[in-house]
Scaffold this motif. Structure first.
Motif: not given
Length: 233
Positions: A116, A119-120, A124, A161-164, A179
């Motif tokens: 994670q 990729y976060e 960004r 967060a943008l992904c998880l 997310s």
């Protein structure tokens, strides 16, 4: 936007729907390129969007200015039949579209939790909002990898967060998913659904009930982003 404020677009089959949806997405990407010099496209996987991917690959936009990212991914080898990355590479990133920049979610890390942060950080670096986000819908009411009953669902619906990482209760494989905050940070959302069972799920989602029971409701009930639903029997 209320549950009835989105637009439904119906076609006789997935090929017809995919061609029409591809035309719409290509126009939106071309508009973004003209306005800002680049465009971003977030894609789900599965069988439903194959015809869309293949039609989109043939469109004559400047693919070298398009960045393709993933809405979600199973934590499997990229060559696996279960890999969304594999479907995107086989059916979209061909011909004219092979010039696009692709940001696959799957890393070499052992788990999506470990993968994670990378990729976060990559997400960004992009210019937000995403121009076009393509979603699907599962028979349990999930979209992206936001599954009802997943222990991470509450976080997925509220995190900045943008992904998880997500652990579905019923579906196989751990996942990495955008997310809800990232999905909402889009200029346009398209949702594809095909078959009587998926349409029945969609109709149930339009009714009363918590978002947690059917996460697709978050998309259908929000006011920020226009949503088009592409429906085939």
């Amino acid at each position: 936007m209320t549950a009835s404020a989105h637009r439904e677009i119906r076609h006789a089959d997935l090929e017809e729907s995919g061609t029409a949806c591809a035309r719409s997405i290509a126009a939106q990407l071309a508009t973004a390129i003209t306005a800002r010099g680049t465009a971003t496209l977030a894609l789900s996987g599965g069988r439903t969007p194959v015809a869309l991917f293949e039609a989109l690959a043939k469109t004559a936009i400047d693919w070298s200015r398009v960045t393709v990212l993933q809405v979600d991914e199973r934590w499997v080898a990229p060559e696996s039949a279960d890999s969304n990355q594999s479907a995107i590479r086989r059916h979209l990133l061909q011909g004219k579209a092979e010039r696009a920049r692709f940001l696959p979610m799957k890393t070499g890390d052992a788990t999506p939790v470990e993968g994670q942060p990378a990729y976060e950080a990559l997400l960004r670096t992009l210019d937000w909002p995403i121009d076009v986000t393509m979603l699907g819908i599962g028979e349990d009411g999930h979209t992206a990898s936001l599954f009802p009953g997943a222990p991470e669902l509450a976080e997925a619906l509220t995190t900045e967060a943008l992904c998880l990482a997500v652990t579905p209760k019923a579906a196989p494989h751990g996942r990495l998913s955008l997310s809800l905050r990232a999905i909402f940070d889009s200029r346009q959302i398209h949702v594809q659904l095909s078959g009587a069972a998926k349409e029945a799920t969609y109709r149930r989602a339009l009714g009363e009930g918590p978002v947690e029971a059917m996460p697709i409701r978050a998309i259908l009930r929000q006011h920020r982003v226009p949503v088009e639903l592409w429906i085939t029997p």
